[in-house]
Design a protein around this motif. Structure first.
Motif, PDB file in Angstrom:
ATOM      1  N   ALA B  31       0.850  -1.202   0.000  1.00  0.00           N
ATOM      2  CA  ALA B  31       0.000   0.000   0.000  1.00  0.00           C
ATOM      3  C   ALA B  31       0.877   1.241   0.000  1.00  0.00           C
ATOM      4  CB  ALA B  31      -0.928  -0.008   1.210  1.00  0.00           C
ATOM      5  N   THR B  32       1.850   1.251   0.886  1.00  0.00           N
ATOM      6  CA  THR B  32       2.843   2.336   0.929  1.00  0.00           C
ATOM      7  C   THR B  32       3.910   1.925   1.920  1.00  0.00           C
ATOM      8  OG1 THR B  32       3.081   4.752   0.995  1.00  0.00           O
ATOM      9  CG2 THR B  32       1.883   3.744   2.827  1.00  0.00           C
ATOM     10  N   THR B  33       5.104   2.465   1.741  1.00  0.00           N
ATOM     11  CA  THR B  33       6.178   2.166   2.687  1.00  0.00           C
ATOM     12  C   THR B  33       6.399   3.367   3.599  1.00  0.00           C
ATOM     13  OG1 THR B  33       7.921   3.055   1.276  1.00  0.00           O
ATOM     14  CG2 THR B  33       7.346   0.744   0.962  1.00  0.00           C
ATOM     15  N   PRO B  34       6.973   3.129   4.786  1.00  0.00           N
ATOM     16  CA  PRO B  34       7.469   4.285   5.536  1.00  0.00           C
ATOM     17  C   PRO B  34       8.568   4.958   4.704  1.00  0.00           C
ATOM     18  CG  PRO B  34       8.252   2.217   6.510  1.00  0.00           C
ATOM     19  CD  PRO B  34       7.269   1.846   5.444  1.00  0.00           C
ATOM     20  N   ILE B  35       8.797   6.238   4.957  1.00  0.00           N
ATOM     21  CA  ILE B  35       9.951   6.886   4.339  1.00  0.00           C
ATOM     22  C   ILE B  35      11.186   6.318   5.034  1.00  0.00           C
ATOM     23  CG2 ILE B  35      11.091   9.079   3.855  1.00  0.00           C
ATOM     24  CD1 ILE B  35       8.418  10.474   4.070  1.00  0.00           C
ATOM     25  N   THR B 232       6.468   2.830 -15.647  1.00  0.00           N
ATOM     26  CA  THR B 232       6.051   3.627 -14.492  1.00  0.00           C
ATOM     27  C   THR B 232       6.760   3.144 -13.240  1.00  0.00           C
ATOM     28  OG1 THR B 232       3.846   4.044 -15.387  1.00  0.00           O
ATOM     29  CG2 THR B 232       4.071   4.133 -12.989  1.00  0.00           C
ATOM     30  N   LEU B 233       7.321   4.097 -12.479  1.00  0.00           N
ATOM     31  CA  LEU B 233       7.812   3.754 -11.146  1.00  0.00           C
ATOM     32  C   LEU B 233       7.319   4.794 -10.154  1.00  0.00           C
ATOM     33  CD1 LEU B 233      10.573   5.534 -10.165  1.00  0.00           C
ATOM     34  CD2 LEU B 233      11.524   4.268 -12.073  1.00  0.00           C
ATOM     35  N   VAL B 234       7.124   4.372  -8.916  1.00  0.00           N
ATOM     36  CA  VAL B 234       6.421   5.181  -7.922  1.00  0.00           C
ATOM     37  C   VAL B 234       7.206   5.209  -6.615  1.00  0.00           C
ATOM     38  CG1 VAL B 234       4.240   5.483  -6.690  1.00  0.00           C
ATOM     39  CG2 VAL B 234       4.264   4.432  -8.964  1.00  0.00           C
ATOM     40  N   GLY B 235       7.578   6.410  -6.171  1.00  0.00           N
ATOM     41  CA  GLY B 235       8.460   6.561  -5.023  1.00  0.00           C
ATOM     42  C   GLY B 235       7.983   5.905  -3.744  1.00  0.00           C
ATOM     43  N   HIS B 236       6.701   6.059  -3.411  1.00  0.00           N
ATOM     44  CA  HIS B 236       6.258   5.637  -2.085  1.00  0.00           C
ATOM     45  C   HIS B 236       6.110   4.131  -1.959  1.00  0.00           C
ATOM     46  CE1 HIS B 236       1.815   4.724  -2.447  1.00  0.00           C
ATOM     47  NE2 HIS B 236       1.988   5.362  -3.570  1.00  0.00           N
ATOM     48  N   LYS B 237       6.431   3.391  -3.018  1.00  0.00           N
ATOM     49  CA  LYS B 237       6.444   1.940  -2.905  1.00  0.00           C
ATOM     50  C   LYS B 237       7.836   1.419  -2.552  1.00  0.00           C
ATOM     51  CE  LYS B 237       2.119   1.667  -4.512  1.00  0.00           C
ATOM     52  NZ  LYS B 237       0.977   1.454  -3.612  1.00  0.00           N
ATOM     53  N   GLY B 239      10.219   3.497  -0.389  1.00  0.00           N
ATOM     54  CA  GLY B 239      10.916   4.264   0.643  1.00  0.00           C
ATOM     55  C   GLY B 239      10.963   5.760   0.457  1.00  0.00           C
ATOM     56  N   ALA B 240      10.490   6.275  -0.673  1.00  0.00           N
ATOM     57  CA  ALA B 240      10.373   7.720  -0.868  1.00  0.00           C
ATOM     58  C   ALA B 240       8.975   8.154  -0.411  1.00  0.00           C
ATOM     59  CB  ALA B 240      10.606   8.069  -2.338  1.00  0.00           C
ATOM     60  N   PRO B 241       8.735   9.441  -0.296  1.00  0.00           N
ATOM     61  CA  PRO B 241       7.401   9.891   0.132  1.00  0.00           C
ATOM     62  C   PRO B 241       6.345   9.678  -0.956  1.00  0.00           C
ATOM     63  CG  PRO B 241       9.046  11.647   0.368  1.00  0.00           C
ATOM     64  CD  PRO B 241       9.671  10.565  -0.443  1.00  0.00           C
ATOM     65  N   LYS B 242       5.109   9.717  -0.539  1.00  0.00           N
ATOM     66  CA  LYS B 242       3.986   9.751  -1.473  1.00  0.00           C
ATOM     67  C   LYS B 242       3.991  11.093  -2.210  1.00  0.00           C
ATOM     68  CE  LYS B 242       2.027   8.289   2.248  1.00  0.00           C
ATOM     69  NZ  LYS B 242       3.028   7.263   2.609  1.00  0.00           N
ATOM     70  N   GLY B 243       3.655  11.091  -3.501  1.00  0.00           N
ATOM     71  CA  GLY B 243       3.568  12.348  -4.242  1.00  0.00           C
ATOM     72  C   GLY B 243       4.676  12.549  -5.254  1.00  0.00           C
ATOM     73  N   VAL B 244       5.432  11.499  -5.541  1.00  0.00           N
ATOM     74  CA  VAL B 244       6.476  11.644  -6.556  1.00  0.00           C
ATOM     75  C   VAL B 244       6.663  10.307  -7.267  1.00  0.00           C
ATOM     76  CG1 VAL B 244       8.425  11.139  -4.988  1.00  0.00           C
ATOM     77  CG2 VAL B 244       8.774  12.634  -6.976  1.00  0.00           C
ATOM     78  N   ALA B 245       6.866  10.375  -8.579  1.00  0.00           N
ATOM     79  CA  ALA B 245       6.963   9.178  -9.401  1.00  0.00           C
ATOM     80  C   ALA B 245       7.723   9.549 -10.676  1.00  0.00           C
ATOM     81  CB  ALA B 245       5.569   8.650  -9.733  1.00  0.00           C
ATOM     82  N   ALA B 246       7.844   8.592 -11.561  1.00  0.00           N
ATOM     83  CA  ALA B 246       8.534   8.877 -12.817  1.00  0.00           C
ATOM     84  C   ALA B 246       7.944   8.036 -13.931  1.00  0.00           C
ATOM     85  CB  ALA B 246      10.036   8.598 -12.686  1.00  0.00           C
ATOM     86  N   LEU B 247       8.151   8.500 -15.138  1.00  0.00           N
ATOM     87  CA  LEU B 247       7.829   7.711 -16.322  1.00  0.00           C
ATOM     88  C   LEU B 247       9.097   7.608 -17.161  1.00  0.00           C
ATOM     89  CD1 LEU B 247       5.649   6.248 -18.021  1.00  0.00           C
ATOM     90  CD2 LEU B 247       5.292   8.412 -19.240  1.00  0.00           C
ATOM     91  N   TYR B 248       9.527   6.387 -17.390  1.00  0.00           N
ATOM     92  CA  TYR B 248      10.625   6.163 -18.327  1.00  0.00           C
ATOM     93  C   TYR B 248      10.057   6.273 -19.739  1.00  0.00           C
ATOM     94  CZ  TYR B 248      13.394   3.267 -21.506  1.00  0.00           C
ATOM     95  OH  TYR B 248      14.078   2.788 -22.605  1.00  0.00           O
ATOM     96  N   ILE B 249      10.697   7.100 -20.560  1.00  0.00           N
ATOM     97  CA  ILE B 249      10.278   7.265 -21.955  1.00  0.00           C
ATOM     98  C   ILE B 249      11.488   6.994 -22.834  1.00  0.00           C
ATOM     99  CG2 ILE B 249       9.209   8.815 -23.658  1.00  0.00           C
ATOM    100  CD1 ILE B 249       8.248  10.558 -21.309  1.00  0.00           C
ATOM    101  N   ARG B 250      11.487   5.865 -23.488  1.00  0.00           N
ATOM    102  CA  ARG B 250      12.646   5.496 -24.315  1.00  0.00           C
ATOM    103  C   ARG B 250      12.927   6.585 -25.349  1.00  0.00           C
ATOM    104  NH1 ARG B 250      15.405   0.874 -25.393  1.00  0.00           N
ATOM    105  NH2 ARG B 250      13.961  -0.362 -24.145  1.00  0.00           N
ATOM    106  N   GLN B 251      14.204   6.870 -25.525  1.00  0.00           N
ATOM    107  CA  GLN B 251      14.662   7.846 -26.514  1.00  0.00           C
ATOM    108  C   GLN B 251      13.963   7.617 -27.854  1.00  0.00           C
ATOM    109  OE1 GLN B 251      17.737   9.699 -25.564  1.00  0.00           O
ATOM    110  NE2 GLN B 251      17.077  11.079 -27.198  1.00  0.00           N
TER     111      GLN B 251
END
Lengths: 436, 436
Positions: B31-35, B232-237, B239-251
């Motif tokens: 569901a979410t990890t602690p920071i 798609t990767l998601v920080g709060h899964k 150890g990072a806080p909820k509210g930040v993520a990334a999308l890898y977009i191949r060149q």
């Protein structure tokens, strides 16, 4: 709560000096503010302790659910609406994009067929020529995708939008009017309440959105007084961290979702809540409400000191101040000042370690300076536009910073070869004048 | 950097006990990890000191620009791509929505006219029946708006997607295949590399996206090995806080923008950068890379201890474990366990202050329990679905927590009237077994 924090941290209130702002003068509050010390304090439990997913039924989830609920109440208190009318987002761009996209797609979805491919049948949006790129770029993108059309009304030479121009731009297909509450570059406060009232009369089904990113914490923003349906506010413009914002959505307004996923934000915006930054946003909102008058007065006093100092020290015939002449129509913290013969981008580059401010044009070595669309819309002469500095004061600006800024700017202008003539040309005078 | 932090904070590494997790057992890492403590440390300067807008040329802006650049390198290192291929977003929902919307609208924009209003001409997406709502709700919404069509392929009883099913679902209009890397409820790892290879052969123009939200920090995710275009990767899964993520977009991949505004993220995603949380995301990514094997081994050991304890203590004929039987096809931390005759939502409500976990169904008093779409797609019998607990271990799970969880669950099941029969029914046995 902030009241308590202010007591705990007696040296952190309005006008106090922040130690990490000591070396380089910070006059770029319109770009972003430092996180106010009381806001950092409010965030602390969510960095080190409370972390559950607010959607979880267990203790960890309920702790952060309470934090999100509290932030929603605090933001609602600041703009005078019901907490249910506040939806949290990740940034002003998302709030603005959501308002535009949501209004356009809600109407598109409710039309009889999806085959409205002719320009004529498309939803139409009215906006202005001085909106933030979060509005203008989004509209251009939706128009290119064949989802809507739009009209951008002009501004006068003071950066003010006319109610009549907005009403004249309405068509039978207009679904949304999006006019900023205040301009980020020249500080002009737009007649949003009058626009909303006029639009409601002329086009009853049309929604009204206002991007109030630059207004929060500087002037009162009351959605009931404004009469808008949608309003954008952005945390990092009033002491919260970057990465959190909100969209006010008046009860009953039909808006398509921009982000679709889980049931967060009452099914309006998927994504696990940004608990940590929402705690900050809430605290900043409460602080802005508590301190409204004190902060505005301080910002205004610092801005006026800065303007007086620069006007006294720079050659008057080469200088002009941009934005409304009537101070009631202007943000209390913004000084857009143009010096003919100056290159503002070069000046700021030269002072990058000593003074933080913004320019009215960006350096593009290949094509010469690119003048900001706002100054272009105001038809500022390019000689002045290139020499435009945007200086913005804030909660923690000090008189010392202002005086140092005057000295730095005058000194750099001199180095650039600006002709000062016989009066007001010594840096002593600049300092002396600025200190009055 | 994390190496330093780990040294500074010797008691914070893999398997260490976090003081704020002492009272209520936390087995809800999916569901979410602690920071993670090292992540909080890395964020500290951006809470109290460094705050400039990364777009600013002055010192304050350049400090945070460096932080954003560093985070991008750290994330790129974790998934083995170039930093330019990492775009930051606000959450997994935004990343997933962007991948879907961006692929659909890029194709829509490049088609000969905008009048492709017939179903036949619309872009088509292939996905699965067990994706996160950030994928399924977004596709449903786009389909309702007449922007695309989609096919959701089924899964087998172990929660696994078949390469053949995906390839069979491709049509000449398919612009995107979106298949999750691992499932959040039952932990099944999907054959994403094989799917990407097969799609590339069968439909060369079609993009492949994978939602790897649940995989980061648990199993290796290498975009080159996977051969995907978007991830798609998601920080709060992790150890990072909820509210930040990334999308890898191949060149080279053409993707329409979801959020249009300023020139941030190389013009791909407007919005002032979330500096504070990006510092956290970067640190978490570097930590995940440094500790990959140790974290996975610890999670697995705790998960296996939990499974053994529950299997020994609960009546075997009423219990089943969901997900792949082959442990190589399963996340190391996830235990989906179903007990016939149990109400998992009631059990978790009863234990809300003592045990944090998730259920495979939600309580809806008016319509009876709502079984999760994932378990439905796996055709799990409703008697088992309602009794399904999702228990997920993590970096800071301890053996003591696991043993307490076994005791708590068995005790609550007993209170619910579950028939334990003659063996394995005492809580002593449960404890004893769990401790082996």
């Amino acid at each position: 709560m902030e009241q308590q924090l202010v007591q705990q941290l007696p040296s952190t209130g309005v006008g106090s000096k922040l130690p990490h702002l000591a070396e380089c003068v910070y006059l770029d509050y319109n770009a972003t503010t430092p996180i106010y010390p009381e806001v950092s304090e409010a965030m602390k439990p969510y960095i080190y302790e409370l972390f559950g997913n607010p959607s979880s039924v267990h203790a960890y989830g309920q702790q952060t659910r309470a934090a999100v609920d509290k932030a929603r109440q605090q933001v609602a208190g600041l703009i005078n609406c019901s907490p249910d009318e506040v939806a949290f987002t990740s940034c002003g761009t998302e709030s603005d994009n959501w308002a535009l996209w949501g209004a356009v797609m809600a109407r598109r979805g409710s039309s009889s067929s999806s085959s409205s491919s002719s320009q004529q049948g498309l939803p139409h949006v009215v906006t202005s020529q001085i909106e933030h790129p979060a509005v203008t770029a989004c509209l251009r993108s939706m128009a290119e995708q064949g989802l809507c059309t739009f009209t951008a009304v002009p501004v006068d030479s003071q950066g003010l939008i006319s109610v009549t121009d907005v009403v004249s731009a309405l068509t039978p297909n207009t679904v949304l009017v999006s006019i900023m509450h205040s301009n980020n570059e020249v500080g002009s406060l737009q007649p949003v309440a009058a626009i909303a009232a006029a639009v409601r009369q002329a086009a009853p089904g049309c929604l009204v959105h206002s991007d109030a990113a630059q207004s929060m914490g500087k002037v009162a923003v009351d959605v009931q007084q404004l009469g808008v349906d949608l309003l954008t506010l952005v945390g990092h413009k009033f002491g919260a961290p970057k990465g959190v914002a909100a969209l006010y959505i008046r009860q009953g307004v039909q808006l398509a979702n921009l982000l679709s996923g889980g049931s967060q934000e009452r099914g309006r915006r998927g994504g696990t809540e940004n608990v940590l930054l929402l705690a900050g946003l809430g605290a900043a909102a409460e602080l802005a409400q508590l301190e409204a008058d004190a902060t505005a007065a301080h910002m205004r006093s610092m801005r006026d000191r800065l303007a007086a100092g620069l006007l006294a020290a720079l050659p008057r015939h080469l200088v002009r101040i941009n934005g409304p002449q009537d101070s009631a129509l202007q943000l209390p913290n913004t000084l857009s000042i143009s010096v003919k013969g100056l290159s503002a981008p070069s000046l700021l580059q030269m002072l990058a370690q000593k003074l933080a401010a913004s320019a009215g044009a960006a350096c593009h070595s290949s094509h010469g300076p690119a003048v900001s669309p706002v100054l272009q819309a105001m038809r500022l002469h390019p000689d002045y536009a290139v020499g435009t500095l945007r200086l913005s004061t804030g909660r923690h600006t000090t008189a010392d910073e202002v005086d140092r800024a005057v000295t730095l700017i005058v000194g750099a202008a001199r180095k650039q070869g600006l002709e000062f003539g016989s009066s007001g040309s010594s840096s002593d005078t600049a300092n002396g004048t600025a200190a009055h």
